[in-house]
Design an enzyme around this catalytic site. Structure first.
Site, PDB file in Angstrom:
ATOM      1  N   SER A   1       0.831  -1.204   0.000  1.00  0.00           N
ATOM      2  CA  SER A   1       0.000   0.000   0.000  1.00  0.00           C
ATOM      3  C   SER A   1       0.868   1.257   0.000  1.00  0.00           C
ATOM      4  O   SER A   1       2.080   1.186   0.184  1.00  0.00           O
ATOM      5  CB  SER A   1      -0.887   0.021   1.248  1.00  0.00           C
ATOM      6  OG  SER A   1      -0.079   0.304   2.378  1.00  0.00           O
ATOM      7  N   LYS A   2       0.185   2.382  -0.180  1.00  0.00           N
ATOM      8  CA  LYS A   2       0.875   3.676  -0.174  1.00  0.00           C
ATOM      9  C   LYS A   2       1.614   3.856   1.144  1.00  0.00           C
ATOM     10  O   LYS A   2       2.727   4.346   1.184  1.00  0.00           O
ATOM     11  CB  LYS A   2      -0.157   4.789  -0.369  1.00  0.00           C
ATOM     12  CG  LYS A   2       0.432   6.186  -0.275  1.00  0.00           C
ATOM     13  CD  LYS A   2      -0.593   7.245  -0.636  1.00  0.00           C
ATOM     14  CE  LYS A   2       0.006   8.637  -0.712  1.00  0.00           C
ATOM     15  NZ  LYS A   2       0.354   9.216   0.569  1.00  0.00           N
ATOM     16  N   ARG A   3       0.978   3.414   2.228  1.00  0.00           N
ATOM     17  CA  ARG A   3       1.588   3.563   3.549  1.00  0.00           C
ATOM     18  C   ARG A   3       2.941   2.847   3.635  1.00  0.00           C
ATOM     19  O   ARG A   3       3.880   3.357   4.218  1.00  0.00           O
ATOM     20  CB  ARG A   3       0.653   3.044   4.631  1.00  0.00           C
ATOM     21  CG  ARG A   3       0.140   4.158   5.519  1.00  0.00           C
ATOM     22  CD  ARG A   3      -0.901   3.651   6.492  1.00  0.00           C
ATOM     23  NE  ARG A   3      -2.061   3.124   5.793  1.00  0.00           N
ATOM     24  CZ  ARG A   3      -2.575   1.910   5.991  1.00  0.00           C
ATOM     25  NH1 ARG A   3      -2.043   1.100   6.864  1.00  0.00           N
ATOM     26  NH2 ARG A   3      -3.641   1.507   5.305  1.00  0.00           N
TER      27      ARG A   3
END
Ligand code: GLU
Length: 514
Positions: free
Chosen positions: A266-268
């Protein structure tokens, strides 16, 4: 079926930037289409108005262009015979298909309010079941299967909001043949009577997706694994419409996993571990919070598009041999869905840097120099292109990205202001200072200044001064460039030229204090 021209589509929803997993889906579609001499189509699936993000469609188009995997038909890439390619522009045609299903008894109107649906959910969950609108529960709800025909007509005439739901058979095995996973069998009792047509007059993803794939003559649906649970419904839709003979073949791609293999990338993860998860940088709304969010791309992080694509191709697919470096054409030739793995593919940020380095090494010095030249100009330099080409040749070995050139080679454009403190502390003394001054004097007398000549004089001076070259080599480098490490010392002197080296040595002798 066998004789149909291969037509595949990439069908993103414009709900945000394209994640690298989405780019991989587009890439596999592209490779598959080109391998079979077919068509690759971009269709925008924007039936969900609430999650629509302005600018997302433009982002997707720009990203595909940067990656070099351009569709030959569809939004942003030219209309073919099947335009329009944006679902909101196709809105008028879906209703007719929904009606067709109602007439054939495969779908029905449902008038339940959200409170009523909530009530049903509570009751079922209290009884320990999993709530769903299905063959059993639908019997207690307000729909055209429980209400009289007259009442249904009245409600519709009165403008009461309704949806159209798929009538999932009660007790059947639905079989989906997946080209990657084999047969996937789902019992229809596990399926919901999914909404096909919403009260806002828009189709849902399921209806629009199947109708579009059919009308656009799509032969293969290659998409992310998250859509596998929807596939049985899609198969049922094809059957209900009587389109089974031209139903596309399905291939659901494995997930891209975090570097530790623990969950979806994910972006995180990218923010936390310091790597991009999007092809290009941008600033778009979050589809839920509607707040603007900026994100970093591979392009802006200095990746070459062909390196990025090569890396992505191998995340979930393996080549027929052991080859790792592939041009796009080679990928097209070698690509086959039967070498796509079933299990998730772990993303390795270090490996992606390695890919970029390989592509950097494959580029010609002239091409790399052109990239560096652009940066140098923004810094206010106007160097001779031949000089930059030679400079790049000297320093590129240590670079993984072209954006490291400046850090590695700024000393070729600006004389050092400071000198590596550790080396100075260890090596600068009366003898070594005398040595540097002597080399400087010897250099001034040179009429030709090649690397070999500079090195010979350096060694001769060391000999006459009875000093070991090993003791002064690094110090000498620091006097010329300021840094303790760098490219081949005398090559770098040759490139700087006699006058510049002499100037730098003179300054070093004058300013370095032990
Ligand atoms: N609109 C879906 C998405 O956003 C496409 C799924 C499919 O390819 O069928 O991923």
């Amino acid at each position: 079926m066998e004789n149909r021209r291969v037509r595949v589509r990439f069908a993103p929803s414009p709900t945000g930037p394209l994640h690298m997993g989405g780019v991989r889906t587009a890439l596999y579609n592209y490779l598959f289409a080109k391998h079979h001499g077919g068509d690759f189509i971009l269709r925008i699936e924007d039936t969900d108005q609430e999650r629509f993000v302005p600018g997302a469609e433009e982002y997707i188009i720009e990203a595909l262009k940067w990656c070099g995997i351009e569709p030959n038909e569809g939004i942003g890439f030219g209309d073919g015979a099947y335009a329009p390619y944006r679902q909101s522009d196709r809105k008028p045609m879906y209703r007719e298909y929904a009606d067709q299903l109602i007439h054939s008894g495969n779908a029905y109107y449902a008038f339940d309010t959200s409170e009523e649906l909530g009530e049903m959910r509570k009751l079922i969950e209290a009884a320990g079941g999993t709530s769903s609108y299905n063959a059993i529960t639908r019997q207690n709800m307000k729909n055209s299967l429980t209400l009289s025909e007259d009442e249904v007509k009245q409600r519709i005439a009165a403008g009461e909001p309704y949806v159209i739901r798929m009538k999932i058979p009660r007790n059947e095995e639905i079989r989906v043949k997946d080209l990657i996973r084999g047969w996937v069998v789902v019992h229809s009792g596990q399926m919901d009577d999914k909404v096909l047509f919403k009260s806002d007059g828009m189709p849902t993803y399921h209806l629009a997706n199947v109708v579009d794939d059919y009308t656009m003559k799509i032969t293969h649906v290659i998409r992310g694994e998250e859509w596998l649970p929807s596939a049985p419904l899609h198969v049922l839709l094809y059957r209900s419409f009587g389109w089974e003979a031209v139903m596309p073949e399905f291939a659901h791609l494995p997930l891209l996993l975090r570097p530790d293999g623990n969950g979806k990338l994910s972006k995180r993860d990218g923010d936390r571990l310091g790597f991009p998860v999007f092809p290009i940088s941008g600033n778009l709304q979050d589809s839920k919070t509607k707040k603007m969010e900026s994100f970093t791309g591979y392009r802006e992080s200095g990746y070459f598009p062909d390196a990025f694509i090569n890396m992505l191709a191998l995340l979930g697919w393996h080549s027929s041999g052991n080859q790792e470096l592939y041009t796009l054409d080679e990928l097209v030739k070698d690509f086959s869905l039967d070498r796509v793995s079933k299990s998730g593919a772990k993303f390795d940020p270090e490996k992606s840097k390695w890919f970029n380095q390989q592509y950097l090494r494959k580029r010609t010095d002239a091409a790399l120099a052109a990239i560096w030249m652009t940066e140098l100009k923004t810094k206010g330099f106007t160097p001779d292109p031949i000089f930059v080409e030679k400079a790049v040749r000297l320093i590129k070995e240590k670079a993984m990205f072209a954006n490291e050139f400046w850090t590695l080679g700024s000393f070729l454009f600006v004389a050092p202001e400071a000198y590596d403190a550790e080396v100075v502390k260890k090596r600068w003394n009366e003898n070594s200072a005398k040595f540097v001054a002597a080399v400087n004097t010897a250099y001034q007398a040179m009429t030709s200044f090649t690397a070999a000549e500079a090195e010979t004089l350096f060694k001769q001076t060391a000999e006459t001064q009875a000093i070991k070259t090993g003791e002064v080599m690094q110090l000498f480098r620091v006097c010329v460039s300021g840094a303790a490490g760098g490219p081949a010392l005398f090559e770098m002197c040759e490139l700087l030229g006699k006058d510049e080296v002499v100037k730098r040595l003179t300054r070093a002798v004058q300013t370095i204090k032990a």
